[in-house]
Design an enzyme around this catalytic site. Structure first.
Site, PDB file in Angstrom:
ATOM      1  N   ASP A  15       0.913  -1.083   0.036  1.00 44.11           N
ATOM      2  CA  ASP A  15       0.270  -0.173  -0.020  1.00 44.11           C
ATOM      3  C   ASP A  15       0.924   1.298  -0.126  1.00 44.11           C
ATOM      4  OD1 ASP A  15      -2.500   1.579   0.287  1.00 44.11           O
ATOM      5  OD2 ASP A  15      -1.937   1.565   2.435  1.00 44.11           O
ATOM      6  N   ASP A  17       0.129   5.084   1.155  1.00 41.55           N
ATOM      7  CA  ASP A  17      -0.181   5.764   2.166  1.00 41.55           C
ATOM      8  C   ASP A  17      -0.266   5.102   3.656  1.00 41.55           C
ATOM      9  OD1 ASP A  17      -0.604   8.145   0.555  1.00 41.55           O
ATOM     10  OD2 ASP A  17      -2.632   7.780   0.433  1.00 41.55           O
ATOM     11  N   ARG A  62      -8.957   8.023  -3.679  1.00 42.96           N
ATOM     12  CA  ARG A  62     -10.252   8.600  -3.872  1.00 42.96           C
ATOM     13  C   ARG A  62     -10.115  10.127  -4.039  1.00 42.96           C
ATOM     14  NH1 ARG A  62     -15.073   6.608   0.002  1.00 42.96           N
ATOM     15  NH2 ARG A  62     -13.341   4.952   0.335  1.00 42.96           N
ATOM     16  N   LYS A 109      -9.453  -1.256  -3.468  1.00 40.90           N
ATOM     17  CA  LYS A 109      -9.058  -2.516  -2.346  1.00 40.90           C
ATOM     18  C   LYS A 109     -10.436  -2.115  -1.285  1.00 40.90           C
ATOM     19  CE  LYS A 109      -4.956  -0.702  -1.528  1.00 40.90           C
ATOM     20  NZ  LYS A 109      -4.056  -0.388  -0.887  1.00 40.90           N
TER      21      LYS A 109
END
Length: 181
Positions: A15, A17, A62, A109
């Site tokens: 991942d 962040d 997002r 995810k």
């Protein structure tokens, strides 16, 4: 190749962040000045690059879908990130991003679309010989759906949280994981 419990792993999924860079609470790293590497991450990626055939970043972003940042902003952040990683002898094989807003998106995810996009470019990937490192439930769920070894990093959850019952390992950060190999 990384060996954990006598099993060999050749692909590392990360991942972004909270794993590579400091996660901005209720915000996004919208530009280079807001993108801060977690201490030790560049050293970790140098170590990990010598142990894995491929290192793949899979990241929900997002903020692009919400219009808080543009695709160009995200590309600039990723170009900066890759430049810094390469300057510290690390390598990233690919970055896969989901900017979709809705959880039903196959690419968001914990759904597994980004993994299959990586598989298209790297058909040698065997998910059961892969490790997923993330700092959230969605990262762990993503890895588990694919049969990956899952590692939680960071301090997002208290140690009493149920997420700790569903992982293969925990490390405070990516650097500590890299030292364990």
């Amino acid at each position: 190749m990384a060996i954990i419990n006598n099993k060999t792993y050749d692909t590392l999924f990360l991942d972004r962040d909270g794993v590579i860079n400091v996660e901005r609470k209720n915000d996004y790293a919208k530009n280079i000045s807001e993108f801060l590497f977690i201490d030790g991450t560049l050293d970790a990626l140098s170590i990990l690059s010598s142990k894995f055939s491929n290192i793949i970043i899979v990241t929900n972003q997002r903020g692009v879908g919400r219009g808080i940042m543009s695709e160009s902003d995200l590309e600039s952040v990723h170009n900066y990130m890759l430049q810094q990683i390469e300057e510290h002898s690390g390598k990233i094989s690919g970055i896969y991003v989901c900017t979709d807003l809705y959880p039903i998106s196959i690419n968001r995810k914990p759904n597994i679309g980004m993994a299959f996009k990586a598989l298209e470019k790297f058909p040698q990937i065997d998910f059961t010989k892969s490790i997923m490192v993330g700092n959230s439930r969605s990262d762990i769920d993503f890895g588990q759906k694919l049969g990956m070894y899952t590692i939680l990093v960071g301090d997002k959850y208290p140690k009493s949280d149920a997420v700790f019952n569903n992982i293969n390992a925990y490390f405070p950060n990516l650097y500590q994981f890299s030292l364990s190999l």
